[in-house]
Design a protein around this motif. Sequence first.
Motif, PDB file in Angstrom:
ATOM      1  N   TYR A  18       0.846  -1.190   0.000  1.00  0.00           N
ATOM      2  CA  TYR A  18       0.000   0.000   0.000  1.00  0.00           C
ATOM      3  C   TYR A  18       0.885   1.245   0.000  1.00  0.00           C
ATOM      4  CZ  TYR A  18      -3.843  -3.055   1.545  1.00  0.00           C
ATOM      5  OH  TYR A  18      -4.793  -4.048   1.656  1.00  0.00           O
ATOM      6  N   GLN A  19       0.400   2.300  -0.636  1.00  0.00           N
ATOM      7  CA  GLN A  19       1.048   3.607  -0.582  1.00  0.00           C
ATOM      8  C   GLN A  19       0.478   4.385   0.613  1.00  0.00           C
ATOM      9  OE1 GLN A  19       0.136   5.542  -4.315  1.00  0.00           O
ATOM     10  NE2 GLN A  19       0.354   3.623  -5.427  1.00  0.00           N
ATOM     11  N   VAL A  20       1.364   5.040   1.360  1.00  0.00           N
ATOM     12  CA  VAL A  20       0.952   5.868   2.489  1.00  0.00           C
ATOM     13  C   VAL A  20       1.797   7.140   2.500  1.00  0.00           C
ATOM     14  CG1 VAL A  20       0.588   6.001   4.983  1.00  0.00           C
ATOM     15  CG2 VAL A  20       0.386   3.807   3.840  1.00  0.00           C
ATOM     16  N   ASP A  21       1.174   8.260   2.856  1.00  0.00           N
ATOM     17  CA  ASP A  21       1.898   9.514   3.007  1.00  0.00           C
ATOM     18  C   ASP A  21       2.982   9.339   4.081  1.00  0.00           C
ATOM     19  OD1 ASP A  21       2.633  12.141   4.044  1.00  0.00           O
ATOM     20  OD2 ASP A  21       0.982  12.917   2.853  1.00  0.00           O
ATOM     21  N   PRO A  22       4.239   9.669   3.785  1.00  0.00           N
ATOM     22  CA  PRO A  22       5.317   9.510   4.777  1.00  0.00           C
ATOM     23  C   PRO A  22       5.052  10.242   6.090  1.00  0.00           C
ATOM     24  CG  PRO A  22       6.241   9.932   2.609  1.00  0.00           C
ATOM     25  CD  PRO A  22       4.758  10.132   2.486  1.00  0.00           C
ATOM     26  N   ASP A  23       4.390  11.383   6.046  1.00  0.00           N
ATOM     27  CA  ASP A  23       4.099  12.122   7.282  1.00  0.00           C
ATOM     28  C   ASP A  23       3.124  11.361   8.173  1.00  0.00           C
ATOM     29  OD1 ASP A  23       5.753  14.201   6.544  1.00  0.00           O
ATOM     30  OD2 ASP A  23       4.154  15.334   5.565  1.00  0.00           O
ATOM     31  N   VAL A  24       2.227  10.610   7.564  1.00  0.00           N
ATOM     32  CA  VAL A  24       1.263   9.812   8.331  1.00  0.00           C
ATOM     33  C   VAL A  24       1.966   8.638   9.000  1.00  0.00           C
ATOM     34  CG1 VAL A  24      -0.773   8.309   8.151  1.00  0.00           C
ATOM     35  CG2 VAL A  24      -0.706  10.488   6.911  1.00  0.00           C
ATOM     36  N   ILE A  25       2.844   7.984   8.258  1.00  0.00           N
ATOM     37  CA  ILE A  25       3.445   6.753   8.755  1.00  0.00           C
ATOM     38  C   ILE A  25       4.549   6.998   9.769  1.00  0.00           C
ATOM     39  CG2 ILE A  25       5.336   6.344   7.131  1.00  0.00           C
ATOM     40  CD1 ILE A  25       2.595   3.852   8.223  1.00  0.00           C
ATOM     41  N   GLN A  26       5.181   8.162   9.740  1.00  0.00           N
ATOM     42  CA  GLN A  26       6.274   8.432  10.664  1.00  0.00           C
ATOM     43  C   GLN A  26       5.824   8.334  12.113  1.00  0.00           C
ATOM     44  OE1 GLN A  26       9.857   9.270   9.864  1.00  0.00           O
ATOM     45  NE2 GLN A  26       9.616   8.368  11.896  1.00  0.00           N
ATOM     46  N   ASN A  27       4.541   8.572  12.349  1.00  0.00           N
ATOM     47  CA  ASN A  27       4.023   8.526  13.715  1.00  0.00           C
ATOM     48  C   ASN A  27       3.916   7.111  14.287  1.00  0.00           C
ATOM     49  OD1 ASN A  27       3.663  11.348  13.770  1.00  0.00           O
ATOM     50  ND2 ASN A  27       1.673  11.172  12.755  1.00  0.00           N
ATOM     51  N   VAL A  28       4.027   6.087  13.445  1.00  0.00           N
ATOM     52  CA  VAL A  28       3.828   4.720  13.934  1.00  0.00           C
ATOM     53  C   VAL A  28       5.094   3.869  13.867  1.00  0.00           C
ATOM     54  CG1 VAL A  28       1.373   4.723  13.404  1.00  0.00           C
ATOM     55  CG2 VAL A  28       2.994   3.878  11.695  1.00  0.00           C
ATOM     56  N   ILE A  29       6.233   4.467  13.501  1.00  0.00           N
ATOM     57  CA  ILE A  29       7.488   3.728  13.521  1.00  0.00           C
ATOM     58  C   ILE A  29       8.463   4.430  14.463  1.00  0.00           C
ATOM     59  CG2 ILE A  29       7.250   2.654  11.263  1.00  0.00           C
ATOM     60  CD1 ILE A  29       8.976   4.826  10.081  1.00  0.00           C
ATOM     61  N   PRO A  30       9.248   3.654  15.222  1.00  0.00           N
ATOM     62  CA  PRO A  30      10.150   4.267  16.215  1.00  0.00           C
ATOM     63  C   PRO A  30      11.433   4.772  15.578  1.00  0.00           C
ATOM     64  CG  PRO A  30      10.403   1.898  16.259  1.00  0.00           C
ATOM     65  CD  PRO A  30       9.306   2.183  15.258  1.00  0.00           C
ATOM     66  N   PRO A  31      12.069   5.783  16.193  1.00  0.00           N
ATOM     67  CA  PRO A  31      13.404   6.173  15.758  1.00  0.00           C
ATOM     68  C   PRO A  31      14.377   5.027  16.066  1.00  0.00           C
ATOM     69  CG  PRO A  31      12.798   7.308  17.787  1.00  0.00           C
ATOM     70  CD  PRO A  31      11.561   6.590  17.304  1.00  0.00           C
ATOM     71  N   PRO A  32      15.407   4.851  15.264  1.00  0.00           N
ATOM     72  CA  PRO A  32      15.927   5.782  14.252  1.00  0.00           C
ATOM     73  C   PRO A  32      15.325   5.625  12.873  1.00  0.00           C
ATOM     74  CG  PRO A  32      17.384   3.908  14.425  1.00  0.00           C
ATOM     75  CD  PRO A  32      16.289   3.677  15.437  1.00  0.00           C
ATOM     76  N   PHE A  33      14.267   4.829  12.741  1.00  0.00           N
ATOM     77  CA  PHE A  33      13.749   4.516  11.419  1.00  0.00           C
ATOM     78  C   PHE A  33      12.920   5.657  10.842  1.00  0.00           C
ATOM     79  CE2 PHE A  33      14.024   0.417  13.724  1.00  0.00           C
ATOM     80  CZ  PHE A  33      15.052  -0.138  12.983  1.00  0.00           C
ATOM     81  N   LYS A  34      13.053   5.836   9.532  1.00  0.00           N
ATOM     82  CA  LYS A  34      12.227   6.754   8.767  1.00  0.00           C
ATOM     83  C   LYS A  34      11.717   6.011   7.544  1.00  0.00           C
ATOM     84  CE  LYS A  34      14.662  10.966  10.164  1.00  0.00           C
ATOM     85  NZ  LYS A  34      15.379  12.188   9.683  1.00  0.00           N
ATOM     86  N   ALA A  76       8.810  -0.427   4.489  1.00  0.00           N
ATOM     87  CA  ALA A  76      10.164  -0.155   4.012  1.00  0.00           C
ATOM     88  C   ALA A  76      10.700   1.087   4.724  1.00  0.00           C
ATOM     89  CB  ALA A  76      10.163   0.055   2.501  1.00  0.00           C
ATOM     90  N   VAL A  77      11.924   0.964   5.275  1.00  0.00           N
ATOM     91  CA  VAL A  77      12.484   2.057   6.076  1.00  0.00           C
ATOM     92  C   VAL A  77      13.942   2.321   5.699  1.00  0.00           C
ATOM     93  CG1 VAL A  77      10.957   1.727   8.063  1.00  0.00           C
ATOM     94  CG2 VAL A  77      13.118   0.452   7.938  1.00  0.00           C
ATOM     95  N   GLU A  78      14.411   3.489   6.175  1.00  0.00           N
ATOM     96  CA  GLU A  78      15.819   3.868   6.107  1.00  0.00           C
ATOM     97  C   GLU A  78      16.244   4.357   7.481  1.00  0.00           C
ATOM     98  OE1 GLU A  78      16.044   5.483   1.489  1.00  0.00           O
ATOM     99  OE2 GLU A  78      15.686   6.906   3.125  1.00  0.00           O
ATOM    100  N   TRP A  79      17.548   4.315   7.756  1.00  0.00           N
ATOM    101  CA  TRP A  79      18.076   4.851   9.004  1.00  0.00           C
ATOM    102  C   TRP A  79      19.582   5.065   8.831  1.00  0.00           C
ATOM    103  CZ3 TRP A  79      17.094  -0.152   8.006  1.00  0.00           C
ATOM    104  CH2 TRP A  79      18.051  -1.104   8.334  1.00  0.00           C
ATOM    105  N   VAL A  80      20.169   5.767   9.762  1.00  0.00           N
ATOM    106  CA  VAL A  80      21.604   6.041   9.720  1.00  0.00           C
ATOM    107  C   VAL A  80      22.271   5.311  10.879  1.00  0.00           C
ATOM    108  CG1 VAL A  80      23.405   7.803   9.875  1.00  0.00           C
ATOM    109  CG2 VAL A  80      21.293   8.274   8.604  1.00  0.00           C
ATOM    110  N   GLU A  81      23.317   4.563  10.570  1.00  0.00           N
ATOM    111  CA  GLU A  81      24.047   3.789  11.573  1.00  0.00           C
ATOM    112  C   GLU A  81      25.533   4.065  11.416  1.00  0.00           C
ATOM    113  OE1 GLU A  81      24.697  -0.926  12.370  1.00  0.00           O
ATOM    114  OE2 GLU A  81      22.617  -0.250  12.093  1.00  0.00           O
TER     115      GLU A  81
END
Length: 241
Positions: A18-34, A76-81
Amino acid sequence: MPIKTIKGLIKRRLLVNYQVDPDVIQNVIPPPFKPKIIKGNSIIGVCLIRLEDIRPSLLASLSVGISSENAAHRIAVEWVEEGIKKEGVYIFRRDTNSKLNTLVGGRLFPGVHKFADFEVSDCNGMVEFSMVSRDKEAEVHISGNECEALPEISVFSSIDEISAFFKGGEDGYSPNPKQNCVQGLCLQTDNWNMKPFMVDNLKTTYMQNKLNIPKEELQFDSVVIMRDVDHTWKKIPSIKL
């Protein structure tokens, strides 16, 4: 003793997207993930996977192993390590029909699993799949068949593009039993194949009912299918939350 590596066969793998607006989904995934973004959209969904001949790598010479039906709600996520940008998937929830998976998952091997009931028919390219979790928090129903092209509404322009998008997400992270870190698991494949899958019927409940993503924010994108993929699951370091 913890199990570090497991080998087996992905007999069938359906990726429902499914496609979702990134601003909507950011609220349901923990940092450091985007959210990993493609053409302005993040991609959330569920991986429906049949595993066969699953066994620890130390016992890889055995001719038989464990088989199971499984479902993983993921994004699908990205993060910096350590200054390096990485990509993979964040897995909100895993379900299985294997009681062994529920016992060892999150303990002897990364990935907490919930127990669920599955009904699956897979014949001549036609698949009918139904899963209802025992705790009633997750339900998936899908039917359809293999086809030649992605739907026109997909953000992916070709099967090669969507295949590359998901192949880059081999590292998966999901919450541990204490919810104080995410456990890492890397999917390494010996062969990689992906085909479009045309959907006749589709119902999922977890993203709306438990992640509280409004129905109007979930835009169906596509479903793809993989078959007969030799693979290895390898434990990777956890990330503290």
